[in-house]
Design a protein around this motif. Structure first.
Motif, PDB file in Angstrom:
ATOM      1  N   ILE A  21       0.761  -1.084   0.170  1.00  0.00           N
ATOM      2  CA  ILE A  21       0.037  -0.369  -0.224  1.00  0.00           C
ATOM      3  C   ILE A  21       0.583   2.173   0.210  1.00  0.00           C
ATOM      4  CG2 ILE A  21      -1.749   1.249   1.710  1.00  0.00           C
ATOM      5  CD1 ILE A  21      -3.311  -1.490   2.122  1.00  0.00           C
ATOM      6  N   ASP A  22       1.584   1.305   0.346  1.00  0.00           N
ATOM      7  CA  ASP A  22       3.034   2.549   0.977  1.00  0.00           C
ATOM      8  C   ASP A  22       3.014   2.467  -0.282  1.00  0.00           C
ATOM      9  OD1 ASP A  22       1.613   2.616   3.779  1.00  0.00           O
ATOM     10  OD2 ASP A  22       3.506   2.423   4.712  1.00  0.00           O
ATOM     11  N   SER A  23       3.795   1.967  -0.678  1.00  0.00           N
ATOM     12  CA  SER A  23       4.247   1.452  -2.621  1.00  0.00           C
ATOM     13  C   SER A  23       3.915   2.285  -3.320  1.00  0.00           C
ATOM     14  CB  SER A  23       5.573   0.200  -3.006  1.00  0.00           C
ATOM     15  OG  SER A  23       4.223  -0.472  -3.473  1.00  0.00           O
ATOM     16  N   ALA A  24       2.272   1.958  -3.739  1.00  0.00           N
ATOM     17  CA  ALA A  24       1.223   2.481  -3.746  1.00  0.00           C
ATOM     18  C   ALA A  24       1.017   3.665  -4.039  1.00  0.00           C
ATOM     19  CB  ALA A  24      -0.225   2.324  -4.149  1.00  0.00           C
ATOM     20  N   ASP A  96       2.210  -9.421  -1.954  1.00  0.00           N
ATOM     21  CA  ASP A  96       3.352  -9.659  -1.538  1.00  0.00           C
ATOM     22  C   ASP A  96       4.465  -8.353  -2.261  1.00  0.00           C
ATOM     23  OD1 ASP A  96       3.400 -11.358  -2.913  1.00  0.00           O
ATOM     24  OD2 ASP A  96       3.723 -12.826  -2.047  1.00  0.00           O
ATOM     25  N   ASP A  97       4.009  -7.760  -3.019  1.00  0.00           N
ATOM     26  CA  ASP A  97       4.632  -7.299  -3.950  1.00  0.00           C
ATOM     27  C   ASP A  97       5.164  -5.919  -3.806  1.00  0.00           C
ATOM     28  OD1 ASP A  97       5.202  -9.783  -5.718  1.00  0.00           O
ATOM     29  OD2 ASP A  97       3.746  -9.444  -6.891  1.00  0.00           O
ATOM     30  N   TYR A  98       5.735  -4.657  -4.387  1.00  0.00           N
ATOM     31  CA  TYR A  98       5.137  -3.784  -4.448  1.00  0.00           C
ATOM     32  C   TYR A  98       6.528  -2.740  -5.269  1.00  0.00           C
ATOM     33  CZ  TYR A  98      10.380  -4.064  -2.733  1.00  0.00           C
ATOM     34  OH  TYR A  98      11.911  -4.488  -2.632  1.00  0.00           O
ATOM     35  N   TYR A  99       5.643  -1.554  -5.645  1.00  0.00           N
ATOM     36  CA  TYR A  99       5.905  -0.851  -6.756  1.00  0.00           C
ATOM     37  C   TYR A  99       6.878  -0.028  -6.381  1.00  0.00           C
ATOM     38  CZ  TYR A  99       1.556  -1.398  -9.374  1.00  0.00           C
ATOM     39  OH  TYR A  99       0.536  -1.605  -9.697  1.00  0.00           O
TER      40      TYR A  99
END
Length: 299
Positions: A21-24, A96-99
């Motif tokens: 979420i934070d990466s988004a 479990d992934d991130y941008y």
């Protein structure tokens, strides 16, 4: 500035959901909404933990939190999110992934300048390696043969495409991305953005179906896309065998690993002729690669 919806299904996640979420939220492209769909059963510790975590985003008007009344699957969760979405572009992010920061910006710019494509994917970092695919257009064969898949978290598609395809097939508990993209390629093409925009990670949760359920999923998948397989391979028997072999050998190995010997034997008997002579060669190659990974720690 067009809105982008980022859909995050979550199930049995841990703190990696917060990272996703934070990466988004940290995207350089500002006009986004993030829809998190909680697919945990209501009476589980995972639901309680997710509720506590999502409480950190109370008051953030860019984050929407939806709770399923019971566990369904990732396909249903994505469709649930789309049902309340407002974005003209739809992106996906596994919990479990991130941008990386410019992922959304780069993809929007690509779609704004390539009006002939239905969507695009970006490059990714996975297991410490940069996966920089250059496939574009319709790459159904490469997808079916497991030579290349753009990975769901790397995708961004136009809203009208999602509507035309009626979203994800909710009967799929596995291969949802394959199934969706194969139907996508029947109508649209996909471009790529030469930017590593996603890091593929893992929260240690193994949601892979096992036993007869895995067998049924494989059978359903190949029954549904038999015509597609015939179209992309034509009269090339070796290409067709290559597709079957890559799928069923991996499933066979997985069943053996978890001691579903009866189901593994049924799969072998029913599909060995479709896989051809390469079945055991690939099986032992995968065994060898698995042993090397455990010894060296390299994938």
């Amino acid at each position: 500035m067009k809105m982008v919806t980022i859909i995050i299904p979550t199930y049995k996640s841990d703190v990696t959901l917060r990272r996703a979420i934070d990466s988004a939220l940290a995207q350089s492209y500002a006009n986004i909404e993030i829809i998190v769909v909680d697919d945990n059963n209501p009476d589980t510790i995972e639901r309680k933990n997710t509720e506590v975590l999502m409480g950190e985003y109370d008051g953030n008007n860019r984050v929407v939190y939806i709770k399923h009344e019971k566990n369904q699957n990732g396909s249903t969760a994505r469709n649930t999110a789309f049902g309340v979405s407002r974005g003209e572009y739809i992106a996906f992010l596994d919990d479990d992934d991130y941008y990386l920061q410019e992922k959304t910006q780069k993809q929007v710019e690509f779609l704004e300048s390539h009006l002939d494509v239905g969507g695009c994917y970006c490059w990714r970092k996975q297991f410490g390696k940069n996966i920089c695919g250059t496939m574009e257009g319709d790459f159904s064969y490469q997808l079916l043969s497991l030579e290349f898949t753009p990975y769901t978290s790397c995708l961004m598609i136009r809203r009208e495409c999602y509507i035309a395809l009626n979203g994800f097939d909710e009967t799929y508990y596995r291969h949802q991305d394959f199934e969706f993209l194969l139907r996508f390629f029947e109508k649209y093409t996909l471009g790529y953005v030469d930017y590593i925009g996603v890091v593929i990670s893992s929260n240690g949760i193994n949601n892979t179906p096992k036993g007869e359920k895995l067998y049924a999923i494989k059978e359903h998948f190949f029954n549904q896309f038999q015509k597609t397989i015939d179209n992309v391979t034509g009269n090339d028997i070796k290409k067709k065998q290559y597709i079957y072999c890559n799928h069923f050998v991996r499933a066979f190995k997985y069943l053996i690993r978890y001691r579903y010997f009866k189901t593994a034997m049924k799969m072998y008997i029913n599909y060995k002729s479709k896989c051809g002579s390469g079945f055991w060669k690939l099986f032992f190659r995968l065994i060898f690669l698995g042993m090397r990974e455990r010894i060296t720690g390299k994938r």
